[in-house]
Enzyme design. Structure first.
Site, PDB file in Angstrom:
ATOM      1  N   GLU A  37       5.401   2.333  -7.541  1.00 25.36           N
ATOM      2  CA  GLU A  37       5.600   3.776  -7.280  1.00 25.36           C
ATOM      3  C   GLU A  37       6.924   4.277  -7.841  1.00 25.36           C
ATOM      4  O   GLU A  37       7.083   5.466  -8.125  1.00 25.36           O
ATOM      5  CB  GLU A  37       5.559   4.049  -5.764  1.00 25.36           C
ATOM      6  CG  GLU A  37       4.162   3.933  -5.169  1.00 25.36           C
ATOM      7  CD  GLU A  37       4.116   4.270  -3.682  1.00 25.36           C
ATOM      8  OE1 GLU A  37       3.016   4.558  -3.190  1.00 25.36           O
ATOM      9  OE2 GLU A  37       5.159   4.228  -2.993  1.00 25.36           O
ATOM     10  N   HIS A  55       7.980  -2.717  -2.032  1.00 20.22           N
ATOM     11  CA  HIS A  55       6.986  -3.005  -0.994  1.00 20.22           C
ATOM     12  C   HIS A  55       5.717  -3.566  -1.614  1.00 20.22           C
ATOM     13  O   HIS A  55       5.373  -3.267  -2.747  1.00 20.22           O
ATOM     14  CB  HIS A  55       6.694  -1.813  -0.076  1.00 20.22           C
ATOM     15  CG  HIS A  55       6.099  -0.573  -0.692  1.00 20.22           C
ATOM     16  ND1 HIS A  55       6.620   0.079  -1.765  1.00 20.22           N
ATOM     17  CD2 HIS A  55       5.013   0.169  -0.311  1.00 20.22           C
ATOM     18  CE1 HIS A  55       5.901   1.174  -2.030  1.00 20.22           C
ATOM     19  NE2 HIS A  55       4.915   1.252  -1.168  1.00 20.22           N
ATOM     20  N   HIS A  69       8.285   7.324   0.757  1.00 23.10           N
ATOM     21  CA  HIS A  69       7.382   8.268   1.437  1.00 23.10           C
ATOM     22  C   HIS A  69       6.420   7.574   2.416  1.00 23.10           C
ATOM     23  O   HIS A  69       5.247   7.928   2.501  1.00 23.10           O
ATOM     24  CB  HIS A  69       6.603   9.084   0.396  1.00 23.10           C
ATOM     25  CG  HIS A  69       5.693   8.256  -0.470  1.00 23.10           C
ATOM     26  ND1 HIS A  69       5.336   8.630  -1.737  1.00 23.10           N
ATOM     27  CD2 HIS A  69       5.062   7.073  -0.244  1.00 23.10           C
ATOM     28  CE1 HIS A  69       4.523   7.716  -2.251  1.00 23.10           C
ATOM     29  NE2 HIS A  69       4.337   6.765  -1.351  1.00 23.10           N
ATOM     30  N   HIS A  97      -2.787   8.865  -2.699  1.00 19.66           N
ATOM     31  CA  HIS A  97      -3.163   7.506  -2.289  1.00 19.66           C
ATOM     32  C   HIS A  97      -4.652   7.472  -1.924  1.00 19.66           C
ATOM     33  O   HIS A  97      -5.008   7.421  -0.753  1.00 19.66           O
ATOM     34  CB  HIS A  97      -2.359   7.061  -1.062  1.00 19.66           C
ATOM     35  CG  HIS A  97      -0.872   7.015  -1.278  1.00 19.66           C
ATOM     36  ND1 HIS A  97      -0.074   8.128  -1.289  1.00 19.66           N
ATOM     37  CD2 HIS A  97      -0.036   5.957  -1.458  1.00 19.66           C
ATOM     38  CE1 HIS A  97       1.193   7.766  -1.466  1.00 19.66           C
ATOM     39  NE2 HIS A  97       1.242   6.468  -1.575  1.00 19.66           N
TER      40      HIS A  97
END
Ligand code: DHB
Ligand code: FE
Length: 456
Positions: free
Chosen positions: A413, A366, A185, A232
């Site tokens: 995540e 990431h 996302h 976030h």
């Protein structure tokens, strides 16, 4: 609708459940506003003008004017909120509680001094205790009911019809999970869409990977998407960090994450199904935070674009479901996998034949921080995809530290994908899902992008 309410036959008692909360939302929020001295002063100076600022129903306003707490509760009020109104009038909790019993203040106080009201005869409607029968009504409430008899009769008929058909006037049948969708996302994907850069060489292969998904979605559009994502530091700052939070509001607007709100449609929720899921999942011992005000960030809006493109309005209702993966401790893969199973049971016990998809978003590898920023681990990511498809229960046992070491600090995540996977039929003993699409691409901004569609 369809909520299990074993408390409905307790005499003289209103349980403040999700249905009551929805009904009383603005009444209770109005009451909360009276916690500010400045608002109390304005309310006292001109009640009508102050009430006019609130989108409450006429009946709720009438109940407030009458200071009839039984009436206010009938319209969705909760005593801790209504107490702010009572406090504004200088009343104690004993005066407020007593005012709902039909007793005089003195008689109520004497009863409390005498040991309080007995539970004998007051456990179930129809026994012979002293809390049976209709609530005490103010003159204003009686007059309101007289002049609104028609509306009241229609409401009772409507409730009766809803019970006959299993709720909402829709035909019988249950909701079911038709598919699960998994996708990264990255905010830069949203920016590429918003700035018209999807045709650039950097972005072309990424968007091409979602073309089959958009086609599949057109052919397999659900009624509702249960969308697992992480906020976030957008709606939840360090003031409050819910581990799991479910959005039960009617709509959710795109948040301003610092670049201005994304030019995407507002998200329309499904408060009835969301409330049902909240109740069912909490009764299965998962502690969800119930959220009625939530702005949605790229974690939710970017996957919507990837699967639906950029329409004027989103073609489905969405229940946002937030998972804390920002501040440790974050929930384990095993907990997320078990939660998915509970969500499946909740959805399948909803008595309306809705098609529901469950999405898991975020990841893949990431790291957005420190000297190790930019970490990508293609091998680990692809193994994750293999295992998510074929052996999710084993994958769910992978500890956090492996995500961090192998997939980077923000790769955590990926635990959210296990919620969606846990909700698939095979986990509950059904047939294995069908893999409809698999896509992997590096990079989008700092991230490896992964995407799967699994059909039940
Ligand atoms: C990036 C990825 C994310 O998942 C996120 O939440 C923010 C930024 C990135 O790759 O830039
Ligand atoms: Fe993210």
């Amino acid at each position: 609708m369809a909520l299990n309410k074993p408390y409905l036959d307790v005499p003289g008692t209103t349980i403040f459940d999700a249905d009551q909360s929805r009904k009383g939302y603005w009444l209770n929020q109005f009451c909360m506003s009276l916690m500010k001295a400045e608002n109390r002063a304005r309310f006292k100076a001109d009640e009508e003008a102050y009430l006019a600022e609130w989108p409450m129903t006429d009946e709720q306003k009438a109940a407030v004017r009458a200071r009839d707490l039984n009436w206010a509760m009938r319209t969705g009020g909760n005593i801790y909120f209504l107490a702010k109104l009572g406090a504004t009038d200088g009343l104690s909790f004993q005066q407020m509680a007593g005012s709902m019993t039909g007793m005089t203040e003195q008689a109520y106080r004497d009863m409390m001094i005498g040991g309080g009201r007995s539970a004998e005869g007051n456990r179930v409607v129809g026994e012979d205790g002293n809390a049976q029968g209709a609530p005490a009504q103010s003159q204003a409430w009686k007059e309101w009911e007289l002049s609104n008899q028609e509306a009241l009769a229609a409401q009772i008929l409507g409730e009766h019809a809803a019970r006959q058909t299993g709720g909402g006037g829709t035909p019988a049948g249950h909701a079911r999970i038709t598919a699960s969708v998994y996708t990264s996302h990255v905010p830069a994907i949203g920016a590429a869409i918003d700035l018209g850069k999807t045709g650039e060489d950097y972005w072309k292969p990424l968007f091409a990977g979602y073309e089959p998904s958009k086609q599949w979605m057109r052919e397999n559009k659900p009624d509702v998407v249960f969308l697992v994502y992480n906020d976030h530091a957008t709606s939840f700052d360090l003031g409050m960090i819910p581990t799991f939070a479910i959005g039960t509001a009617a709509e959710f607007v795109p948040a301003d994450e610092g670049y201005g709100p994304r030019p995407v449609p507002k998200v329309v929720g499904h408060p009835e199904l969301a409330s049902h899921i909240a109740q069912s999942v909490i009764q299965q011992d998962f502690d969800l935070t119930i959220v009625n005000e939530l702005q949605v960030d790229h974690g939710l809006t970017v996957p919507m674009n990837l699967l639906f493109g950029s329409p004027e309005a989103w073609p489905v209702k969405v229940i946002p479901f937030h998972v804390n993966v920002v501040q440790y401790p974050v929930p384990s893969g095993a907990r997320c996998f078990a939660l998915g199973q509970a969500i499946r049971r909740a959805i399948e016990s909803y008595d309306e034949p809705l098609k529901v998809q469950i999405w898991g978003t975020g990841g893949m590898s990431h790291q957005l921080q420190g000297p190790r920023a930019g970490l990508i681990n293609k091998e680990w990511d692809n193994k994750f995809l293999d295992r998510l498809i074929a052996e999710p229960a084993e994958l769910a046992k992978v500890p956090h530290i492996e995500y961090v070491r192998e997939a980077g600090s923000e790769g955590i995540e990926l635990v959210m994908w296990l919620i969606a996977r846990g909700a698939m039929a095979d986990v509950a003993g059904g047939p294995a899902p069908t893999l409809k699409h698999r896509f992997f691409h590096v990079p989008a901004s700092n991230t490896a992008v992964g995407h799967l569609i699994l059909e039940n």
